[in-house]
Design an enzyme around this catalytic site. Structure first.
Site, short mmCIF file in Angstrom:
data_model
loop_
_atom_site.label_atom_id
_atom_site.label_comp_id
_atom_site.label_asym_id
_atom_site.label_seq_id
_atom_site.Cartn_x
_atom_site.Cartn_y
_atom_site.Cartn_z
N HIS A 1 15.45 -23.55 12.18
CA HIS A 1 14.28 -24.20 11.58
C HIS A 1 13.10 -23.90 12.50
O HIS A 1 13.03 -24.43 13.61
CB HIS A 1 14.59 -25.70 11.50
CG HIS A 1 13.46 -26.57 11.04
ND1 HIS A 1 13.45 -27.16 9.79
CD2 HIS A 1 12.32 -27.00 11.65
CE1 HIS A 1 12.35 -27.90 9.66
NE2 HIS A 1 11.66 -27.82 10.78
N HIS B 1 8.92 -23.40 13.32
CA HIS B 1 7.51 -23.65 13.00
C HIS B 1 6.69 -22.47 13.49
O HIS B 1 7.09 -21.77 14.42
CB HIS B 1 7.05 -24.97 13.62
CG HIS B 1 7.51 -26.16 12.84
ND1 HIS B 1 6.69 -26.92 12.07
CD2 HIS B 1 8.76 -26.68 12.67
CE1 HIS B 1 7.39 -27.88 11.48
NE2 HIS B 1 8.65 -27.76 11.83
N CYS C 1 5.33 -32.35 12.41
CA CYS C 1 5.95 -33.66 12.63
C CYS C 1 4.90 -34.61 13.17
O CYS C 1 4.24 -34.31 14.17
CB CYS C 1 7.10 -33.52 13.62
SG CYS C 1 7.79 -35.11 14.10
N ASP D 1 9.23 -31.98 5.29
CA ASP D 1 8.51 -31.57 6.50
C ASP D 1 7.07 -31.19 6.15
O ASP D 1 6.13 -31.48 6.91
CB ASP D 1 9.23 -30.38 7.14
CG ASP D 1 9.05 -30.28 8.64
OD1 ASP D 1 8.16 -30.97 9.17
OD2 ASP D 1 9.79 -29.52 9.28
N1 COA Z 1 14.64 -46.26 6.20
C1 COA Z 1 13.83 -47.27 5.85
N2 COA Z 1 13.60 -48.33 6.61
C2 COA Z 1 14.24 -48.39 7.80
C3 COA Z 1 15.11 -47.37 8.22
C4 COA Z 1 15.28 -46.26 7.37
N3 COA Z 1 16.07 -45.25 7.71
N4 COA Z 1 15.59 -47.70 9.43
C5 COA Z 1 15.06 -48.88 9.78
N5 COA Z 1 14.24 -49.29 8.78
C6 COA Z 1 13.44 -50.53 8.71
C7 COA Z 1 14.17 -51.73 9.23
O1 COA Z 1 14.94 -52.32 8.22
C8 COA Z 1 13.01 -52.62 9.65
O2 COA Z 1 12.41 -53.18 8.50
P1 COA Z 1 11.62 -54.59 8.55
O3 COA Z 1 10.45 -54.37 9.47
O4 COA Z 1 11.23 -54.80 7.13
O5 COA Z 1 12.63 -55.55 9.08
C9 COA Z 1 12.01 -51.62 10.21
O6 COA Z 1 12.32 -50.36 9.59
C10 COA Z 1 12.10 -51.50 11.71
O7 COA Z 1 13.43 -51.22 12.07
P2 COA Z 1 13.91 -50.98 13.57
O8 COA Z 1 15.38 -50.82 13.56
O9 COA Z 1 13.30 -52.04 14.45
O10 COA Z 1 13.36 -49.57 13.92
P3 COA Z 1 11.97 -49.04 14.44
O11 COA Z 1 10.80 -49.88 14.09
O12 COA Z 1 12.17 -48.69 15.87
O13 COA Z 1 11.89 -47.69 13.57
C11 COA Z 1 12.83 -45.77 12.46
C12 COA Z 1 12.97 -46.77 13.60
C13 COA Z 1 13.82 -44.68 12.68
C14 COA Z 1 13.06 -46.46 11.14
C15 COA Z 1 11.37 -45.21 12.47
O14 COA Z 1 11.04 -44.82 13.77
C16 COA Z 1 11.21 -44.05 11.55
O15 COA Z 1 11.33 -44.18 10.34
N6 COA Z 1 10.84 -42.88 12.08
C17 COA Z 1 10.56 -41.73 11.26
C18 COA Z 1 11.14 -40.50 11.85
C19 COA Z 1 10.67 -39.28 11.10
O16 COA Z 1 10.64 -39.24 9.89
N7 COA Z 1 10.28 -38.25 11.84
C20 COA Z 1 9.81 -37.05 11.30
C21 COA Z 1 10.92 -36.12 10.96
S1 COA Z 1 11.77 -35.44 12.33
ZN ZN Z 2 10.10 -29.16 11.21
#
Ligand code: COA
Ligand code: ZN
Length: 301
Positions: free
Chosen positions: A204, A206, A237, A14
């Site tokens: 949790h 902030h 975030c 975080d």
């Molecule tokens: N880890 C790594 N890669 C991931 C993944 C994960 N958990 N989940 C999906 N992907 C990859 C897919 O394989 C795909 O890869 P490609 O472009 O090489 O084919 C790409 O990400 C897109 O996948 P998709 O299912 O279409 O999802 P998206 O583009 O809507 O993204 C998340 C979804 C969840 C992966 C993305 O929104 C994310 O990582 N968010 C981060 C959330 C976060 O950390 N928030 C802060 C903390 S609360």
């Molecule tokens: Zn947090």
């Protein structure tokens, strides 16, 4: 009130996920090592999320492979099934699984609506029970959402009930943008503790509005014993506008230890970890208690 509290240090996840400086895996490992030296019982070392969405957390698998054997429990954050699989293959058996209390926060955070996110969480929780993986479910924006405003406590209570049916090892009420106040915490937490007991519940917070410490105190009064924090008050975030730093670990430890609540954390080494984080990030992030505590150590030393 409890005489022992478990702190999960979330600085390496975080804390780093919205920093303008992207640390190398080596630098992240140096930070985690400093936190291990401070005897944090649990550290969230990173997340298995899309590196396109959060480049700061790229290569968490390489970091995990390099972690030393220590008494510390390492966990990671996962947003979906793919993250769960990646974390499991990396050898992680303690994971934070994030679901948000509102439709728009789920969409902005992980690109899925609320119902999809909850049903996917249920599948992951079922799988985790079979795999012997501990899941800490994070119910994000449990007080207020940056997109939808105030979240009704009755909604959160229903959502917690739904998630608890899948037996997560921990349910963390997350005030992602720092909008809670002690009265709201007290009211929500007392209801949740009455229904589920205090063992599985954690908070949790902030510190966006300087209320994180008072919110901790409100939760402590209902026997909550699991809290997250980040050294130096790092954090935020990237998908929740307005989210500022986490509660600073040095402040949380100082609060608890000064009230006689044991954390097992070495404050002296925690201060070293804070300076390590600042050196690596080229920043000046300190909890409010930092200078007081460091002066006390100098006097003792
Ligand atoms: N880890 C790594 N890669 C991931 C993944 C994960 N958990 N989940 C999906 N992907 C990859 C897919 O394989 C795909 O890869 P490609 O472009 O090489 O084919 C790409 O990400 C897109 O996948 P998709 O299912 O279409 O999802 P998206 O583009 O809507 O993204 C998340 C979804 C969840 C992966 C993305 O929104 C994310 O990582 N968010 C981060 C959330 C976060 O950390 N928030 C802060 C903390 S609360
Ligand atoms: Zn947090």
């Amino acid at each position: 009130m409890a005489d022992t509290v478990t702190i999960k240090e979330v600085g390496p996840r975080d804390g780093l996920q919205s920093q303008p400086v992207h640390l190398t895996v080596e630098a992240r490992l140096e930070l985690v090592t400093a936190l291990i030296d401070a005897r944090l019982p649990e550290i969230e070392v990173g997340s298995f999320v899309s590196p396109k969405a959060v480049p700061q957390m790229a290569d968490t698998d390489t970091l995990v492979a390099a972690l030393p054997n220590s008494g510390c429990i390492y966990s990671v954050l996962v947003p979906n099934q793919k993250g769960y699989e990646l974390a499991l293959s990396a050898g992680i058996t303690e994971m934070g699984l994030v679901v948000s209390a509102t439709e728009l926060m789920n969409q902005n955070n992980i690109g899925k609506g609320l119902e999809d996110t909850f049903s996917s969480a249920e599948i992951i929780l079922e799988r985790a029970l079979e795999d012997g993986v501990d899941i800490h479910v994070y119910l994000a924006v449990a007080f207020e959402c940056p997109y939808e405003g105030l979240v009704a406590p009755a909604t959160v209570i229903d959502q917690v009930n739904r998630l608890m049916r899948c037996r997560p090892s921990r349910l963390m009420v997350a005030d992602t943008i720092g909008a809670a106040n002690p009265r709201a915490v007290s009211s929500l937490v007392s209801e949740l503790v009455a229904q589920h007991g205090s063992e599985v519940l954690g908070c949790h917070f902030h510190d966006t509005r300087a209320m994180a410490m008072t919110n901790v105190f409100a939760a402590l009064e209902h026997d909550v014993r699991l809290f997250d924090s980040a050294i130096g008050g790092l954090g935020g975030c990237p998908f929740a506008p307005g989210a500022k730093g986490n509660l600073a670990t040095e402040d949380l430890v100082t609060l608890l230890e000064s009230m006689g609540v044991n954390t097992g954390v070495s404050l002296e080494h925690l201060l070293t970890a804070v300076t390590t984080a600042n050196r690596l990030l080229g920043a000046d992030n300190y909890g409010r208690s930092y200078s007081w505590v460091s002066r006390s150590w100098q006097k003792l030393g």
